[in-house]
Design a protein around this motif. Structure first.
Motif, PDB file in Angstrom:
ATOM      1  N   THR A  56      42.263  40.615 -58.783  1.00 44.35           N
ATOM      2  CA  THR A  56      42.656  41.634 -57.700  1.00 44.35           C
ATOM      3  C   THR A  56      43.744  41.455 -56.942  1.00 44.35           C
ATOM      4  O   THR A  56      44.739  42.129 -56.808  1.00 44.35           O
ATOM      5  CB  THR A  56      41.476  42.332 -56.873  1.00 44.35           C
ATOM      6  N   ALA A  57      43.630  40.112 -56.403  1.00 44.69           N
ATOM      7  CA  ALA A  57      44.821  39.698 -55.425  1.00 44.69           C
ATOM      8  C   ALA A  57      45.992  39.775 -56.282  1.00 44.69           C
ATOM      9  O   ALA A  57      47.173  39.931 -55.872  1.00 44.69           O
ATOM     10  CB  ALA A  57      44.408  38.204 -54.631  1.00 44.69           C
ATOM     11  N   ALA A  58      45.888  38.995 -57.546  1.00 44.25           N
ATOM     12  CA  ALA A  58      47.051  38.871 -58.555  1.00 44.25           C
ATOM     13  C   ALA A  58      47.502  40.215 -58.747  1.00 44.25           C
ATOM     14  O   ALA A  58      49.081  40.405 -58.900  1.00 44.25           O
ATOM     15  CB  ALA A  58      46.734  37.847 -59.568  1.00 44.25           C
ATOM     16  N   ASP A  59      46.880  41.275 -58.924  1.00 45.35           N
ATOM     17  CA  ASP A  59      47.434  42.408 -59.451  1.00 45.35           C
ATOM     18  C   ASP A  59      47.821  43.143 -58.143  1.00 45.35           C
ATOM     19  O   ASP A  59      48.889  43.872 -58.287  1.00 45.35           O
ATOM     20  CB  ASP A  59      46.155  43.377 -59.872  1.00 45.35           C
ATOM     21  N   GLN A  60      47.299  42.898 -57.155  1.00 42.51           N
ATOM     22  CA  GLN A  60      48.092  43.573 -55.674  1.00 42.51           C
ATOM     23  C   GLN A  60      49.305  42.864 -55.285  1.00 42.51           C
ATOM     24  O   GLN A  60      50.190  43.787 -54.921  1.00 42.51           O
ATOM     25  CB  GLN A  60      46.899  43.435 -54.619  1.00 42.51           C
ATOM     26  N   ALA A  61      49.482  41.661 -55.786  1.00 42.45           N
ATOM     27  CA  ALA A  61      50.951  41.237 -55.474  1.00 42.45           C
ATOM     28  C   ALA A  61      51.801  41.618 -56.509  1.00 42.45           C
ATOM     29  O   ALA A  61      53.200  42.006 -55.858  1.00 42.45           O
ATOM     30  CB  ALA A  61      50.858  39.512 -55.614  1.00 42.45           C
ATOM     31  N   ILE A  62      51.652  41.941 -57.714  1.00 44.01           N
ATOM     32  CA  ILE A  62      52.634  42.638 -58.474  1.00 44.01           C
ATOM     33  C   ILE A  62      52.626  44.112 -58.230  1.00 44.01           C
ATOM     34  O   ILE A  62      53.977  44.530 -57.739  1.00 44.01           O
ATOM     35  CB  ILE A  62      51.845  42.493 -59.859  1.00 44.01           C
ATOM     36  N   LEU A  63      51.736  44.803 -57.780  1.00 41.49           N
ATOM     37  CA  LEU A  63      51.842  46.409 -57.345  1.00 41.49           C
ATOM     38  C   LEU A  63      52.696  46.511 -56.080  1.00 41.49           C
ATOM     39  O   LEU A  63      53.430  47.490 -55.750  1.00 41.49           O
ATOM     40  CB  LEU A  63      50.489  46.843 -57.497  1.00 41.49           C
ATOM     41  N   GLY A  98      54.632  43.907 -54.487  1.00 41.04           N
ATOM     42  CA  GLY A  98      55.907  43.360 -54.352  1.00 41.04           C
ATOM     43  C   GLY A  98      56.056  42.264 -53.451  1.00 41.04           C
ATOM     44  O   GLY A  98      56.969  41.671 -52.857  1.00 41.04           O
ATOM     45  N   HIS A  99      54.702  42.152 -52.798  1.00 43.56           N
ATOM     46  CA  HIS A  99      54.525  41.139 -51.769  1.00 43.56           C
ATOM     47  C   HIS A  99      53.708  39.866 -52.274  1.00 43.56           C
ATOM     48  O   HIS A  99      52.730  40.080 -52.965  1.00 43.56           O
ATOM     49  CB  HIS A  99      54.020  41.465 -50.577  1.00 43.56           C
ATOM     50  N   THR A 100      53.991  38.515 -52.043  1.00 39.53           N
ATOM     51  CA  THR A 100      53.190  37.514 -52.166  1.00 39.53           C
ATOM     52  C   THR A 100      51.913  37.470 -51.663  1.00 39.53           C
ATOM     53  O   THR A 100      51.955  37.798 -50.132  1.00 39.53           O
ATOM     54  CB  THR A 100      53.861  36.068 -51.761  1.00 39.53           C
ATOM     55  N   VAL A 101      50.563  37.425 -52.294  1.00 36.51           N
ATOM     56  CA  VAL A 101      49.439  37.449 -51.664  1.00 36.51           C
ATOM     57  C   VAL A 101      48.710  35.814 -51.645  1.00 36.51           C
ATOM     58  O   VAL A 101      49.053  35.202 -52.579  1.00 36.51           O
ATOM     59  CB  VAL A 101      48.385  38.374 -52.259  1.00 36.51           C
ATOM     60  N   GLY A 102      48.084  35.520 -50.584  1.00 38.84           N
ATOM     61  CA  GLY A 102      47.710  34.219 -50.348  1.00 38.84           C
ATOM     62  C   GLY A 102      46.031  34.237 -50.216  1.00 38.84           C
ATOM     63  O   GLY A 102      45.521  35.290 -49.752  1.00 38.84           O
ATOM     64  N   LEU A 103      45.470  33.137 -50.718  1.00 42.31           N
ATOM     65  CA  LEU A 103      43.983  33.234 -50.307  1.00 42.31           C
ATOM     66  C   LEU A 103      43.728  32.035 -49.430  1.00 42.31           C
ATOM     67  O   LEU A 103      44.160  30.847 -49.835  1.00 42.31           O
ATOM     68  CB  LEU A 103      43.275  32.954 -51.722  1.00 42.31           C
ATOM     69  N   GLU A 104      43.065  32.175 -48.387  1.00 39.75           N
ATOM     70  CA  GLU A 104      42.993  31.237 -47.189  1.00 39.75           C
ATOM     71  C   GLU A 104      41.533  30.938 -47.071  1.00 39.75           C
ATOM     72  O   GLU A 104      40.565  31.882 -46.991  1.00 39.75           O
ATOM     73  CB  GLU A 104      43.359  31.666 -46.029  1.00 39.75           C
ATOM     74  N   VAL A 105      40.986  29.775 -47.207  1.00 37.70           N
ATOM     75  CA  VAL A 105      39.594  29.196 -46.979  1.00 37.70           C
ATOM     76  C   VAL A 105      39.360  29.222 -45.558  1.00 37.70           C
ATOM     77  O   VAL A 105      40.234  28.343 -44.927  1.00 37.70           O
ATOM     78  CB  VAL A 105      39.385  28.114 -47.670  1.00 37.70           C
ATOM     79  N   THR A 106      38.304  29.707 -45.132  1.00 40.28           N
ATOM     80  CA  THR A 106      38.178  29.608 -43.551  1.00 40.28           C
ATOM     81  C   THR A 106      36.850  28.879 -43.267  1.00 40.28           C
ATOM     82  O   THR A 106      36.189  28.391 -44.145  1.00 40.28           O
ATOM     83  CB  THR A 106      38.108  31.192 -42.931  1.00 40.28           C
ATOM     84  N   GLU A 107      36.574  28.696 -42.046  1.00 40.07           N
ATOM     85  CA  GLU A 107      35.139  27.896 -41.677  1.00 40.07           C
ATOM     86  C   GLU A 107      34.083  28.558 -42.367  1.00 40.07           C
ATOM     87  O   GLU A 107      33.314  27.656 -42.904  1.00 40.07           O
ATOM     88  CB  GLU A 107      35.236  28.009 -40.339  1.00 40.07           C
ATOM     89  N   SER A 166      55.770  38.162 -59.035  1.00 37.88           N
ATOM     90  CA  SER A 166      56.298  38.126 -60.287  1.00 37.88           C
ATOM     91  C   SER A 166      55.371  38.087 -61.341  1.00 37.88           C
ATOM     92  O   SER A 166      55.535  38.194 -62.418  1.00 37.88           O
ATOM     93  CB  SER A 166      57.483  36.864 -60.496  1.00 37.88           C
ATOM     94  N   GLY A 167      54.016  37.981 -60.947  1.00 36.65           N
ATOM     95  CA  GLY A 167      52.993  37.947 -61.879  1.00 36.65           C
ATOM     96  C   GLY A 167      52.539  36.442 -62.105  1.00 36.65           C
ATOM     97  O   GLY A 167      51.505  36.224 -62.768  1.00 36.65           O
ATOM     98  N   GLU A 168      53.348  35.388 -61.381  1.00 36.90           N
ATOM     99  CA  GLU A 168      52.867  34.112 -61.724  1.00 36.90           C
ATOM    100  C   GLU A 168      52.245  33.660 -60.551  1.00 36.90           C
ATOM    101  O   GLU A 168      52.039  34.450 -59.496  1.00 36.90           O
ATOM    102  CB  GLU A 168      54.228  33.345 -61.919  1.00 36.90           C
ATOM    103  N   GLY A 185      43.486  28.705 -61.563  1.00 36.65           N
ATOM    104  CA  GLY A 185      44.557  29.407 -61.689  1.00 36.65           C
ATOM    105  C   GLY A 185      45.532  28.890 -62.501  1.00 36.65           C
ATOM    106  O   GLY A 185      46.096  27.531 -62.110  1.00 36.65           O
ATOM    107  N   ALA A 186      46.128  29.316 -63.711  1.00 39.33           N
ATOM    108  CA  ALA A 186      47.265  28.814 -64.336  1.00 39.33           C
ATOM    109  C   ALA A 186      48.712  29.507 -63.929  1.00 39.33           C
ATOM    110  O   ALA A 186      48.598  30.402 -63.348  1.00 39.33           O
ATOM    111  CB  ALA A 186      47.177  29.010 -65.776  1.00 39.33           C
ATOM    112  N   PRO A 187      49.931  28.464 -63.997  1.00 41.58           N
ATOM    113  CA  PRO A 187      51.067  29.218 -63.596  1.00 41.58           C
ATOM    114  C   PRO A 187      51.629  30.572 -64.174  1.00 41.58           C
ATOM    115  O   PRO A 187      52.329  31.419 -63.694  1.00 41.58           O
ATOM    116  CB  PRO A 187      52.288  28.302 -64.222  1.00 41.58           C
ATOM    117  N   ASN A 188      51.068  30.825 -65.514  1.00 37.90           N
ATOM    118  CA  ASN A 188      51.320  32.113 -66.035  1.00 37.90           C
ATOM    119  C   ASN A 188      50.697  33.255 -65.475  1.00 37.90           C
ATOM    120  O   ASN A 188      50.637  34.447 -66.033  1.00 37.90           O
ATOM    121  CB  ASN A 188      51.260  31.818 -67.640  1.00 37.90           C
ATOM    122  N   GLY A 189      49.693  33.114 -64.699  1.00 40.05           N
ATOM    123  CA  GLY A 189      48.910  34.110 -64.103  1.00 40.05           C
ATOM    124  C   GLY A 189      47.592  34.245 -64.578  1.00 40.05           C
ATOM    125  O   GLY A 189      46.858  34.939 -64.093  1.00 40.05           O
TER     126      GLY A 189
END
Length: 207
Positions: free
Chosen positions: A56-63, A65-74, A171-173, A194-198
């Motif tokens: 979902t995060a990968a799709d959200q980034a494409i839709l 146009g912003h980079t999305v990050g996943l952050e591991v918290t405590e 970019s989908g990557e 996760g692979a570079p091609n998405g």
């Protein structure tokens, strides 16, 4: 008198496919909302959830146009979005990418290229991206970060903060990553890779 004919319009194939995708997503998250009791069952459910949310995060980034990050918290993990002003967490309660809390006997770690636990995303640090302002300090740099934060005039204090554990590009990557989820007293674990091609996969690893 001339008879009037009413034209009946059917659904197009694309409309049907969109509906099927929406139904599939709803059913997936409805299934994941069930709270299993055993640690093995909860590990399976939470790894499926993380896998689905990464996609979902990968799709959200494409839709968006912003980079999305996943952050591991405590106590779990959360997703952050890169805007012009920097990283901002996704906190909306109705968003599937809202912060997630894991039970105390469930663990999530980022593995480096050698397959060992890595608290920092070294590859992400090589990009021209700012460090996450909401990330906690790296364990190895905790003392340095505390000293830096004590000086309000120190412009380099944010450099001791961690980068996101995974990055989904508009970019989908994405940057290659491996997140490992495990549970106490459970003989198997799961990896979200996760692979570079998405492409994102979920793998079960037996100890």
């Amino acid at each position: 008198m001339p008879s009037c004919r009413t034209r009946q319009r059917g659904f197009t194939l694309i409309e049907i496919l969109v509906v099927l995708v929406i139904v599939g997503v709803v059913l997936t998250f409805a299934t994941l909302s069930v709270n299993p009791s055993g640690p093995g069952d909860r590990l399976d459910t939470e790894s499926q959830r993380l896998f689905a949310l990464a996609q979902t995060a990968a799709d959200q980034a494409i839709l968006s146009g912003h980079t999305v990050g996943l952050e591991v918290t405590e106590h779990g993990y959360r997703f952050i979005v890169l805007h012009q002003s920097g990283w901002k967490p996704i906190t909306a309660g109705d968003s599937p990418l809202r912060p997630r809390r894991l039970d105390d006997d469930l663990y999530i770690d980022r593995l480096n290229a050698q397959g060992s636990h890595d608290a920092n995303n070294e590859q992400a640090a090589t990009l021209s991206l700012p460090v996450s302002p909401i990330a906690g300090p790296n364990p190895a740099d905790a003392a340095e970060a505390a000293a830096a934060n004590s000086d309000p005039n120190d412009d380099d204090r944010d450099q001791a903060l961690a980068m996101p554990a995974a990055l989904f590009l508009s970019s989908g990557e994405l940057l290659p990553f491996t997140l490992e989820m495990s549970a106490k007293d459970v003989d198997h674990r799961f990896q979200i890779v996760g692979a570079p091609n998405g492409d994102i996969q979920r793998r079960r690893i037996d100890r």
